[in-house]
Design an enzyme around this catalytic site. Structure first.
Site, PDB file in Angstrom:
ATOM      1  N   ASP A  66       0.498  -1.221   0.286  1.00 34.43           N
ATOM      2  CA  ASP A  66      -0.264  -0.580   0.021  1.00 34.43           C
ATOM      3  C   ASP A  66       0.679   0.902   0.219  1.00 34.43           C
ATOM      4  O   ASP A  66       1.631   1.534   1.075  1.00 34.43           O
ATOM      5  CB  ASP A  66      -0.973  -0.220   1.187  1.00 34.43           C
ATOM      6  N   HIS A  76      -0.135   5.002  -0.277  1.00 29.18           N
ATOM      7  CA  HIS A  76      -1.288   5.349   1.196  1.00 29.18           C
ATOM      8  C   HIS A  76      -0.931   7.231   0.688  1.00 29.18           C
ATOM      9  O   HIS A  76      -0.061   7.850   1.540  1.00 29.18           O
ATOM     10  CB  HIS A  76      -0.995   5.341   1.648  1.00 29.18           C
ATOM     11  N   ASP A  91      -4.636   0.795  -2.460  1.00 27.54           N
ATOM     12  CA  ASP A  91      -4.114   2.210  -1.759  1.00 27.54           C
ATOM     13  C   ASP A  91      -2.979   2.716  -2.150  1.00 27.54           C
ATOM     14  O   ASP A  91      -2.011   3.324  -1.134  1.00 27.54           O
ATOM     15  CB  ASP A  91      -4.253   1.786  -0.183  1.00 27.54           C
ATOM     16  N   ASN A 145      -9.577  -0.836  -0.399  1.00 30.16           N
ATOM     17  CA  ASN A 145     -10.459   0.181   0.412  1.00 30.16           C
ATOM     18  C   ASN A 145     -10.549   1.562   0.191  1.00 30.16           C
ATOM     19  O   ASN A 145     -11.874   2.038  -0.494  1.00 30.16           O
ATOM     20  CB  ASN A 145     -10.739  -0.422   1.588  1.00 30.16           C
ATOM     21  N   HIS A 146      -9.525   2.321  -0.066  1.00 31.39           N
ATOM     22  CA  HIS A 146      -9.220   3.803   0.523  1.00 31.39           C
ATOM     23  C   HIS A 146      -9.805   4.244  -1.589  1.00 31.39           C
ATOM     24  O   HIS A 146      -9.987   5.325  -1.676  1.00 31.39           O
ATOM     25  CB  HIS A 146      -8.514   4.138   0.760  1.00 31.39           C
ATOM     26  N   ARG A 195     -18.951   8.295   2.789  1.00 38.10           N
ATOM     27  CA  ARG A 195     -18.355   8.366   3.865  1.00 38.10           C
ATOM     28  C   ARG A 195     -16.568   9.125   3.412  1.00 38.10           C
ATOM     29  O   ARG A 195     -16.468   9.228   4.337  1.00 38.10           O
ATOM     30  CB  ARG A 195     -17.867   7.358   4.138  1.00 38.10           C
ATOM     31  N   HIS A 216      -7.333  -7.250  -2.450  1.00 42.08           N
ATOM     32  CA  HIS A 216      -6.726  -6.015  -1.724  1.00 42.08           C
ATOM     33  C   HIS A 216      -6.182  -6.738   0.018  1.00 42.08           C
ATOM     34  O   HIS A 216      -5.363  -6.465   0.605  1.00 42.08           O
ATOM     35  CB  HIS A 216      -7.277  -4.772  -1.063  1.00 42.08           C
ATOM     36  N   ARG A 253     -11.154  -7.624   7.552  1.00 43.88           N
ATOM     37  CA  ARG A 253      -9.693  -8.243   8.479  1.00 43.88           C
ATOM     38  C   ARG A 253      -9.469  -9.417   8.935  1.00 43.88           C
ATOM     39  O   ARG A 253      -8.690  -9.458   8.496  1.00 43.88           O
ATOM     40  CB  ARG A 253     -10.297  -6.617   9.630  1.00 43.88           C
ATOM     41  N   HIS A 296      -2.881  -4.159   2.462  1.00 44.10           N
ATOM     42  CA  HIS A 296      -4.522  -3.295   3.603  1.00 44.10           C
ATOM     43  C   HIS A 296      -3.553  -3.910   5.310  1.00 44.10           C
ATOM     44  O   HIS A 296      -4.464  -2.745   6.041  1.00 44.10           O
ATOM     45  CB  HIS A 296      -5.203  -4.675   3.194  1.00 44.10           C
TER      46      HIS A 296
END
Length: 304
Positions: free
Chosen positions: A14, A16, A48, A81-82, A133, A209, A241, A262
């Site tokens: 990831d 980020h 991500d 997920n992001h 969200r 992911h 998770r 993740h």
């Protein structure tokens, strides 16, 4: 020595929003892998790309440039997920099937609408819940009901917009929207070599992911992911998770490599590979694993 049947596969954790990290890691990969093997490698980014770090826009520019700079490589960009939430906000998700509406995804999370300050700007009426969200003006980054609130403020600022701005959607670069729209939710690769204590094995590789749920039918999960079915408010394979940490028995029996990011750790247990040493934190390294050698290469590696 790598044979023609042992193509190099590189799985990158990831990113980020840390553009310097991915550029430094890429340089180290180029240095530490033989040139002919690197230039013909199959490279899987585990998702991500956005949030946390300050340079999401630069990260996407870098990733988008790779196919033209390295035309003999093959590149897979998985949705994290992001990224899923980012794509939902800018309108880059595939439409839901059966003429369903994205607004149907709101119900499961409805109790969080006020504390998370879901996005209510232009276009919200038919926006997937994860997009609302992600663009929300939530009062706190973390709260007891949900520990994975999307820290998207840095992504907005990397494009020069305040958090939650409707103008962000209108001005979002078309190349970046195409990138998000084309992300894979799962990748399957046949005949990937991996070095083990028992010698080199030829395996199928599945990259996703977060992972696959251990106690649910694997093929059923994969059908949803292959189809990129957006009727669900969330998918454990992308944002789960505990339930996706372990290797499903069905895959273990067939000696399948399952690789994910993740989870904020570097964890290798048999053929279950989790490559996310960075955990979205500036102080942590960005790691990649190279197959078949199982070598870990980081952005922080210093070579003598």
């Amino acid at each position: 020595m790598t044979t023609t049947n042992e193509k190099v596969v590189i799985c990158i954790g990831d990113i980020h929003g840390y553009a310097t990290k991915i550029k430094n890691l890429w340089s180290n990969l180029q240095i530490q892998i033989k040139p002919n093997e690197f230039e013909s490698a199959h490279i899987i980014f585990l998702g991500d790309y956005c949030d946390h770090g300050p340079h999401t826009r630069d990260v996407l520019d870098f990733l988008i440039s790779l196919p033209s700079k390295h035309p003999k490589q093959s590149h897979v960009f998985l949705a994290g997920n992001h990224d899923f939430a980012f794509a939902a906000f800018v309108g880059a998700l595939p439409p839901p099937p059966k003429s369903a509406e994205f607004s149907a995804t709101w119900d499961q999370y409805k109790s969080l609408e006020e504390p998370e300050g879901w996005y209510k700007g232009d276009g919200y009426e038919n926006m997937h819940v994860q997009g609302r969200r992600w663009g929300g003006l939530y009062k706190e980054l973390w709260h007891p009901n949900n520990s994975s609130i999307y820290t998207s403020r840095s992504t907005f600022s990397s494009y020069g917009f305040p958090h939650g701005s409707p103008d962000f959607i209108k001005a979002f670069p078309i190349e970046h929207k195409k990138f998000l729209a084309n992300m894979a939710w799962i990748h399957e690769e046949e005949d990937v070599c991996i070095n083990t204590a028992q010698g080199t094995k030829h395996c199928k590789l599945i990259a996703v992911h977060a992972g696959l749920e251990k106690d649910k039918d694997v093929e059923e999960q994969m059908i949803t992911l292959r189809a990129r079915n957006t009727e669900f408010p969330s998918l454990k394979a992308i944002n789960g998770r505990t339930s996706v940490l372990e290797m499903p028995e069905e895959l273990a029996k067939h000696e399948t490599i399952l690789v994910s990011g993740h989870h904020g750790k570097l964890h290798i247990e048999g053929l279950r590979l989790i490559i996310d040493e960075g955990d979205g934190l500036e102080r942590n390294p960005l790691a990649a694993i190279v197959l078949p050698s199982m070598r870990i290469i980081r952005d922080t590696d210093t070579l003598e």
